[in-house]
Design an enzyme around this catalytic site. Structure first.
Site, PDB file in Angstrom:
ATOM      1  N   HIS A  67      -1.480  -0.516   7.954  1.00 17.06           N
ATOM      2  CA  HIS A  67      -2.628  -0.869   7.064  1.00 17.06           C
ATOM      3  C   HIS A  67      -2.857  -2.525   7.197  1.00 17.06           C
ATOM      4  CE1 HIS A  67      -4.011  -1.973   3.032  1.00 17.06           C
ATOM      5  NE2 HIS A  67      -4.610  -0.549   3.262  1.00 17.06           N
ATOM      6  N   CYS A  68      -1.916  -3.196   7.369  1.00 17.21           N
ATOM      7  CA  CYS A  68      -2.357  -4.690   7.576  1.00 17.21           C
ATOM      8  C   CYS A  68      -3.091  -5.258   8.553  1.00 17.21           C
ATOM      9  CB  CYS A  68      -0.892  -5.355   7.159  1.00 17.21           C
ATOM     10  SG  CYS A  68      -0.355  -5.100   5.565  1.00 17.21           S
ATOM     11  N   ILE A  69      -2.457  -5.068   9.906  1.00 15.17           N
ATOM     12  CA  ILE A  69      -3.117  -5.974  10.921  1.00 15.17           C
ATOM     13  C   ILE A  69      -4.266  -5.769  11.300  1.00 15.17           C
ATOM     14  CG2 ILE A  69      -2.569  -6.643  13.368  1.00 15.17           C
ATOM     15  CD1 ILE A  69      -0.315  -7.545  11.331  1.00 15.17           C
ATOM     16  N   ILE A  81      -6.849  -4.366   9.277  1.00 10.36           N
ATOM     17  CA  ILE A  81      -7.818  -4.621   8.178  1.00 10.36           C
ATOM     18  C   ILE A  81      -7.955  -5.916   7.531  1.00 10.36           C
ATOM     19  CG2 ILE A  81      -8.014  -3.657   5.933  1.00 10.36           C
ATOM     20  CD1 ILE A  81      -6.803  -0.960   6.563  1.00 10.36           C
ATOM     21  N   ASP A  82      -6.662  -6.723   7.455  1.00 10.39           N
ATOM     22  CA  ASP A  82      -6.542  -7.994   6.693  1.00 10.39           C
ATOM     23  C   ASP A  82      -7.472  -8.841   7.413  1.00 10.39           C
ATOM     24  OD1 ASP A  82      -4.743  -6.610   5.173  1.00 10.39           O
ATOM     25  OD2 ASP A  82      -3.097  -7.957   5.561  1.00 10.39           O
TER      26      ASP A  82
END
Length: 440
Positions: free
Chosen positions: A274-276, A278-279
């Site tokens: 979810h993080c890499i 999208i952030d």
């Protein structure tokens, strides 16, 4: 401090406060368990009634978490769960752990944050602390959440309190868990920051205070953008070194022996979680709206998004050298989770690989010991239903190619090496199968 703030600080220190956690997914449930294990009473909120029912039945739906933790917390009456958001007035602290995905145009989608802020505003009572943990761009707490809470007529820093503390969850990490990772905290005002700091000090070894919610929001993005850029760098190096006849894995093993000035990142078939993926887009989008450019970040995204095509092209070329075509080829993927030994498929590059293989006519199966059925995904809504197949010598021998997309430790790679006709290894698992190994 105001009377509300003083009372709240005392309740936190004495562990007399009720802590509410909104969103019981990969971030919220571990956080709720950590607070309950530190002696707090916790009320979890989720719109997914199935998750609520599982918790109330003392069952855990997240594979890498110890199910005994859920049983112990619920049976000890330290954790309860509800889908009734009218109960948001009950907790003294509300910690928001809702998703922050991308929309159909790959722009930040803060719909869950907005809806949650409006739900909190509808029940807000004097003396509540609201903390946003969802990963988002700098400015979200004070531009999105704060106006919805103050619209009730309540004053931030006096009647209620608002802070931001980025989640730092790393699913499946055997060394660091929620309760052992320092927490960054920034308040919308000094009192709000003090209260958030006081709350987290009861559950983590160290609280790192920053000057504002914006600085805390930027901290989270910086951590993950650092990883995204470095993943892109080693992915690019992998492609460059191949043209020079150099093995990227050998180079990384050697470079890692330097005791300073080098931090290892491994290449792969893309980026996931979810993080890499999208952030970086959250910050790049925010920068564009303010008239700035995030060229380095956007280039990293471009490189990482190219990797599935590069892998599939290499496979097609290798098959072509043997007079075969990718059209009609049988390809067995090993692993569809975004990282090793977790059951989390969010934004996994494996789905990009499946999509490209199917588009080019390949027949695709997958084996993943952690994900028995491939879920519907935001970015690939049209993929056909897929379920994990048993990994047997016969299935390996029947496949034209076995593609290692995720390097789960439960897979018998020696069996794969013995029986597969061609192994496409995107994770550096196998190093010596020179006659039938394709490093990609």
């Amino acid at each position: 401090m105001t009377d509300h703030a003083s009372q709240l600080a005392r309740r936190f220190a004495r562990r007399e406060a009720l802590v509410g956690v909104i969103g019981l997914g990969y971030v919220g449930l571990p956080l709720a368990l950590t607070f309950s294990e530190a002696g707090h009473r916790v009320l979890g909120f989720d719109t997914d009634r199935q998750k609520v029912a599982e918790i109330e039945a003392q069952r855990c739906y997240i594979g890498h978490l110890d199910a005994e933790r859920v049983r112990h917390a619920v049976s000890g009456d330290r954790l309860r769960a509800t889908a009734d958001f009218d109960r948001l007035a009950e907790p003294d602290a509300l910690i928001v752990c809702v998703p922050t995905p991308l929309d159909e145009e790959d722009e930040p989608d803060l719909g869950y944050v907005v809806a949650t802020a409006e739900s909190i505003a509808a029940t807000l009572r004097p003396g509540q602390l609201v903390i946003l943990e969802s990963t988002t761009y700098p400015g979200t707490s004070e531009e999105i959440v704060l106006p919805r809470l103050t619209a009730t007529g309540a004053r931030c820093g006096a009647d209620f309190f608002l802070a931001y503390s980025p989640e730092r969850e790393d699913p499946g990490n055997p060394t660091f868990s929620t309760g052992s990772i320092p927490k960054v905290v920034g308040g919308a005002d000094p009192v709000s920051g003090d209260l958030a700091e006081a709350l987290y000090e009861t559950v983590v070894p160290r609280v790192v205070r920053v000057s504002s919610t914006g600085a805390a929001e930027a901290t989270k993005l910086t951590e993950n953008i650092f990883r995204a850029v470095n993943i892109a760098l080693v992915n690019e190096l992998k492609m460059v070194y191949e043209t020079l006849g150099i093995d990227i894995w050998e180079v990384l093993d050697a470079a890692e022996t330097k005791p300073f000035g080098f931090m290892r990142f491994d290449p792969g078939p893309g980026w996931g979680g979810h993080c890499i993926p999208i952030d970086p887009i959250y910050l790049a989008s925010r920068a564009r709206r303010r008239g700035a450019q995030a060229r380095f970040i956007e280039l990293a995204a471009e490189i990482n998004l190219e990797m599935p095509d590069w892998v599939v092209d290499k496979l097609a070329d290798r098959l072509g050298q043997s007079g075969r075509s990718l059209d009609g080829a049988r390809v067995l993927l090993l692993g569809i989770a975004y990282k090793r030994d977790v059951a989390d498929p969010r934004e996994s590059p494996a789905f990009e690989l499946i999509d490209r293989l199917l588009t080019r006519g390949a027949e695709v199966e997958y084996h993943d010991p952690h994900i028995p059925v491939a879920p519907a995904m935001r970015s690939w809504p049209d993929l056909p239903p897929l379920a994990s197949v048993e990994l047997t010598p016969e299935r390996l021998e029947e496949a034209d190619a076995v593609l290692i997309a995720t390097d789960h430790s439960a897979v018998d790679y020696e069996m794969v090496a013995r029986h597969a006709r061609l192994v496409v290894d995107t994770r550096g698992v196998l190093r010596t199968l020179t006659d039938k190994l394709l490093s990609a």
